[in-house]
Design a protein around this motif. Structure first.
Motif, PDB file in Angstrom:
ATOM      1  N   THR A   1       0.829  -1.198   0.000  1.00  0.00           N
ATOM      2  CA  THR A   1       0.000   0.000   0.000  1.00  0.00           C
ATOM      3  C   THR A   1       0.865   1.249   0.000  1.00  0.00           C
ATOM      4  OG1 THR A   1      -1.851   1.113   1.124  1.00  0.00           O
ATOM      5  CG2 THR A   1      -0.155   0.141   2.532  1.00  0.00           C
ATOM      6  N   LEU A   2       0.398   2.288  -0.638  1.00  0.00           N
ATOM      7  CA  LEU A   2       1.013   3.587  -0.399  1.00  0.00           C
ATOM      8  C   LEU A   2       0.781   3.935   1.063  1.00  0.00           C
ATOM      9  CD1 LEU A   2       0.272   5.811  -3.535  1.00  0.00           C
ATOM     10  CD2 LEU A   2       2.010   4.042  -3.202  1.00  0.00           C
ATOM     11  N   SER A   3       1.754   4.535   1.675  1.00  0.00           N
ATOM     12  CA  SER A   3       1.629   4.918   3.082  1.00  0.00           C
ATOM     13  C   SER A   3       0.655   6.086   3.205  1.00  0.00           C
ATOM     14  CB  SER A   3       2.987   5.311   3.637  1.00  0.00           C
ATOM     15  OG  SER A   3       3.476   6.469   2.957  1.00  0.00           O
ATOM     16  N   ALA A   4       0.192   6.306   4.420  1.00  0.00           N
ATOM     17  CA  ALA A   4      -0.709   7.429   4.655  1.00  0.00           C
ATOM     18  C   ALA A   4      -0.060   8.743   4.236  1.00  0.00           C
ATOM     19  CB  ALA A   4      -1.095   7.479   6.132  1.00  0.00           C
ATOM     20  N   LYS A   5       1.206   8.903   4.566  1.00  0.00           N
ATOM     21  CA  LYS A   5       1.885  10.147   4.210  1.00  0.00           C
ATOM     22  C   LYS A   5       1.944  10.330   2.701  1.00  0.00           C
ATOM     23  CE  LYS A   5       6.117  12.787   5.027  1.00  0.00           C
ATOM     24  NZ  LYS A   5       7.415  12.832   5.772  1.00  0.00           N
ATOM     25  N   ARG A   6       2.200   9.247   1.964  1.00  0.00           N
ATOM     26  CA  ARG A   6       2.290   9.380   0.501  1.00  0.00           C
ATOM     27  C   ARG A   6       0.917   9.662  -0.106  1.00  0.00           C
ATOM     28  NH1 ARG A   6       3.481  11.479  -3.305  1.00  0.00           N
ATOM     29  NH2 ARG A   6       4.717  10.785  -5.094  1.00  0.00           N
ATOM     30  N   LEU A   7      -0.117   9.048   0.420  1.00  0.00           N
ATOM     31  CA  LEU A   7      -1.467   9.308  -0.088  1.00  0.00           C
ATOM     32  C   LEU A   7      -1.891  10.749   0.181  1.00  0.00           C
ATOM     33  CD1 LEU A   7      -3.140   5.991   1.061  1.00  0.00           C
ATOM     34  CD2 LEU A   7      -2.778   6.675  -1.318  1.00  0.00           C
ATOM     35  N   LEU A   8      -1.494  11.277   1.318  1.00  0.00           N
ATOM     36  CA  LEU A   8      -1.859  12.649   1.659  1.00  0.00           C
ATOM     37  C   LEU A   8      -0.999  13.685   0.936  1.00  0.00           C
ATOM     38  CD1 LEU A   8      -2.528  12.238   5.482  1.00  0.00           C
ATOM     39  CD2 LEU A   8      -4.226  12.641   3.691  1.00  0.00           C
ATOM     40  N   ALA A   9       0.115  13.255   0.371  1.00  0.00           N
ATOM     41  CA  ALA A   9       0.946  14.159  -0.432  1.00  0.00           C
ATOM     42  C   ALA A   9       0.333  14.261  -1.825  1.00  0.00           C
ATOM     43  CB  ALA A   9       2.382  13.652  -0.493  1.00  0.00           C
ATOM     44  N   SER A  10      -0.819  14.908  -1.881  1.00  0.00           N
ATOM     45  CA  SER A  10      -1.595  14.984  -3.115  1.00  0.00           C
ATOM     46  C   SER A  10      -2.414  16.262  -3.112  1.00  0.00           C
ATOM     47  CB  SER A  10      -2.516  13.763  -3.243  1.00  0.00           C
ATOM     48  OG  SER A  10      -3.221  13.518  -2.052  1.00  0.00           O
ATOM     49  N   ARG A  11      -2.608  16.796  -4.293  1.00  0.00           N
ATOM     50  CA  ARG A  11      -3.375  18.037  -4.415  1.00  0.00           C
ATOM     51  C   ARG A  11      -4.861  17.824  -4.186  1.00  0.00           C
ATOM     52  NH1 ARG A  11       0.928  18.737  -7.997  1.00  0.00           N
ATOM     53  NH2 ARG A  11       1.988  20.750  -7.696  1.00  0.00           N
ATOM     54  N   GLU A  12      -5.340  16.622  -4.501  1.00  0.00           N
ATOM     55  CA  GLU A  12      -6.763  16.342  -4.352  1.00  0.00           C
ATOM     56  C   GLU A  12      -6.962  14.869  -4.059  1.00  0.00           C
ATOM     57  OE1 GLU A  12     -10.992  16.851  -6.800  1.00  0.00           O
ATOM     58  OE2 GLU A  12      -9.093  17.226  -7.817  1.00  0.00           O
ATOM     59  N   ARG A  13      -7.934  14.595  -3.170  1.00  0.00           N
ATOM     60  CA  ARG A  13      -8.289  13.213  -2.846  1.00  0.00           C
ATOM     61  C   ARG A  13      -9.786  13.018  -3.057  1.00  0.00           C
ATOM     62  NH1 ARG A  13      -4.481  15.189  -0.098  1.00  0.00           N
ATOM     63  NH2 ARG A  13      -5.909  16.246   1.345  1.00  0.00           N
ATOM     64  N   ILE A  14     -10.119  11.895  -3.705  1.00  0.00           N
ATOM     65  CA  ILE A  14     -11.495  11.551  -4.021  1.00  0.00           C
ATOM     66  C   ILE A  14     -11.793  10.182  -3.436  1.00  0.00           C
ATOM     67  CG2 ILE A  14     -13.045  10.897  -5.921  1.00  0.00           C
ATOM     68  CD1 ILE A  14     -11.538  13.024  -7.612  1.00  0.00           C
ATOM     69  N   LEU A  15     -12.964  10.031  -2.844  1.00  0.00           N
ATOM     70  CA  LEU A  15     -13.429   8.744  -2.338  1.00  0.00           C
ATOM     71  C   LEU A  15     -14.600   8.294  -3.204  1.00  0.00           C
ATOM     72  CD1 LEU A  15     -13.245   6.548  -0.147  1.00  0.00           C
ATOM     73  CD2 LEU A  15     -14.775   7.954   1.266  1.00  0.00           C
ATOM     74  N   HIS A  16     -14.435   7.161  -3.881  1.00  0.00           N
ATOM     75  CA  HIS A  16     -15.405   6.644  -4.862  1.00  0.00           C
ATOM     76  C   HIS A  16     -16.158   5.490  -4.213  1.00  0.00           C
ATOM     77  CE1 HIS A  16     -15.965   4.733  -9.148  1.00  0.00           C
ATOM     78  NE2 HIS A  16     -17.110   5.025  -8.562  1.00  0.00           N
ATOM     79  N   LEU A  17     -17.457   5.674  -3.995  1.00  0.00           N
ATOM     80  CA  LEU A  17     -18.257   4.695  -3.266  1.00  0.00           C
ATOM     81  C   LEU A  17     -19.504   4.306  -4.053  1.00  0.00           C
ATOM     82  CD1 LEU A  17     -18.247   6.305   0.304  1.00  0.00           C
ATOM     83  CD2 LEU A  17     -16.649   4.616  -0.616  1.00  0.00           C
ATOM     84  N   LYS A  18     -19.935   3.062  -3.848  1.00  0.00           N
ATOM     85  CA  LYS A  18     -21.159   2.570  -4.478  1.00  0.00           C
ATOM     86  C   LYS A  18     -21.911   1.688  -3.488  1.00  0.00           C
ATOM     87  CE  LYS A  18     -22.783  -0.350  -8.287  1.00  0.00           C
ATOM     88  NZ  LYS A  18     -22.372  -1.210  -9.422  1.00  0.00           N
ATOM     89  N   GLY A  19     -23.202   1.970  -3.313  1.00  0.00           N
ATOM     90  CA  GLY A  19     -24.043   1.113  -2.488  1.00  0.00           C
ATOM     91  C   GLY A  19     -24.450   1.739  -1.167  1.00  0.00           C
ATOM     92  N   ALA A  20     -25.662   1.369  -0.687  1.00  0.00           N
ATOM     93  CA  ALA A  20     -26.169   1.893   0.582  1.00  0.00           C
ATOM     94  C   ALA A  20     -25.288   1.491   1.756  1.00  0.00           C
ATOM     95  CB  ALA A  20     -27.598   1.410   0.798  1.00  0.00           C
ATOM     96  N   ASP A  21     -24.657   0.323   1.663  1.00  0.00           N
ATOM     97  CA  ASP A  21     -23.795  -0.131   2.755  1.00  0.00           C
ATOM     98  C   ASP A  21     -22.620   0.810   2.975  1.00  0.00           C
ATOM     99  OD1 ASP A  21     -22.915  -1.021   0.213  1.00  0.00           O
ATOM    100  OD2 ASP A  21     -21.609  -2.519   1.136  1.00  0.00           O
TER     101      ASP A  21
END
Length: 238
Positions: free
Chosen positions: A185-205
């Motif tokens: 996995t990319l580490s938390a620090k590497r994921l946060l080293a980003s200009r924009e973050r998107i969370l892509h979700l599908k479903g009521a759950d």
């Protein structure tokens, strides 16, 4: 669980976009990503995006593969991958190669995480060196979320979670007990080293999981909470 209930819980920096169908979500998200990558290339001469695997984003990958972007100036990597050969069905790299890196997007530079000759833990240093070729700040990170609150391969059940959350290195090997396969996995620090973050979700759950994540703040129980503390745009459809 209603969308309005979720919206009332969202912190100021988190935006929720809801779509009536997965197709409408795919249209909107593909358009947004395409515009963001085009703007990055125009402004900085290059763009970089980290994508998540699984089945939910496959229509998005197919749509992006047809987008007339300056793909030769765009680098693509993964938020995480299972430690499997790319010809295995559960390989995120395999999904990227077969669904995204086609048509217009064949010219993109892909930085995969898997290596054939090492275990994930033994490959951390080599993987970090490979990721060092990417810009220090990614233009976009597109995340998913499991019903246990994991994102990327930051699993609450994994012994390596604290390391992956706190390390300055760009990646970490993780062995979840609640899901198959060792991961990188990319580490938390590497994921946060980003200009924009998107969370892509599908479903009521996923809305139910999101609500649970918003009702407490213990990151180690639900690692998605770390990203809900930062600017984030959530794309959701039934």
């Amino acid at each position: 669980m209603s969308k309005s209930d979720i919206t009332a819980l969202l912190p100021e920096q988190v935006k929720l976009l809801c779509f009536d169908t997965p197709e409408l979500l795919t249209d909107a998200l593909a358009q947004h990503i395409s515009q963001s990558l085009s703007d990055a290339v125009r402004s900085r001469g290059a763009a970089a995006i980290a994508l998540s695997g699984g089945r939910t984003p496959l229509p998005l990958f197919k749509r992006l593969s047809q987008s007339p972007l300056p793909w030769s100036s765009i680098s693509v990597t993964l938020a995480d991958d299972r430690w499997l050969a790319t010809d295995q069905a559960d390989s995120n790299a395999g999904l990227i190669q077969s669904h995204l890196l086609q048509h217009q997007a064949q010219q993109a530079r892909f930085f995969g995480l898997w290596q054939a000759d090492k275990s994930a833990h033994d490959a951390e240093a080599d993987c970090a060196q490979r990721l060092a070729s990417l810009p220090a700040e990614l233009d976009l990170v597109v995340l998913g979320m499991g019903n246990d609150g994991h994102t990327a391969s930051l699993f609450p059940c994994a012994e390596e979670l604290e390391h992956a959350l706190e390390t300055d290195e760009p990646c970490a090997a993780v062995t979840p007990t609640s899901a198959p396969h060792v991961r990188m996995t990319l580490s938390a620090k590497r994921l946060l080293a980003s200009r924009e973050r998107i969370l892509h979700l599908k479903g009521a759950d996923k809305l139910e999981t999101l609500q649970q994540a918003l009702l407490d703040d213990d990151i180690r129980i639900m690692p998605i909470r770390l990203f809900l503390r930062q600017p984030l745009t959530i794309y959701w459809s039934p």
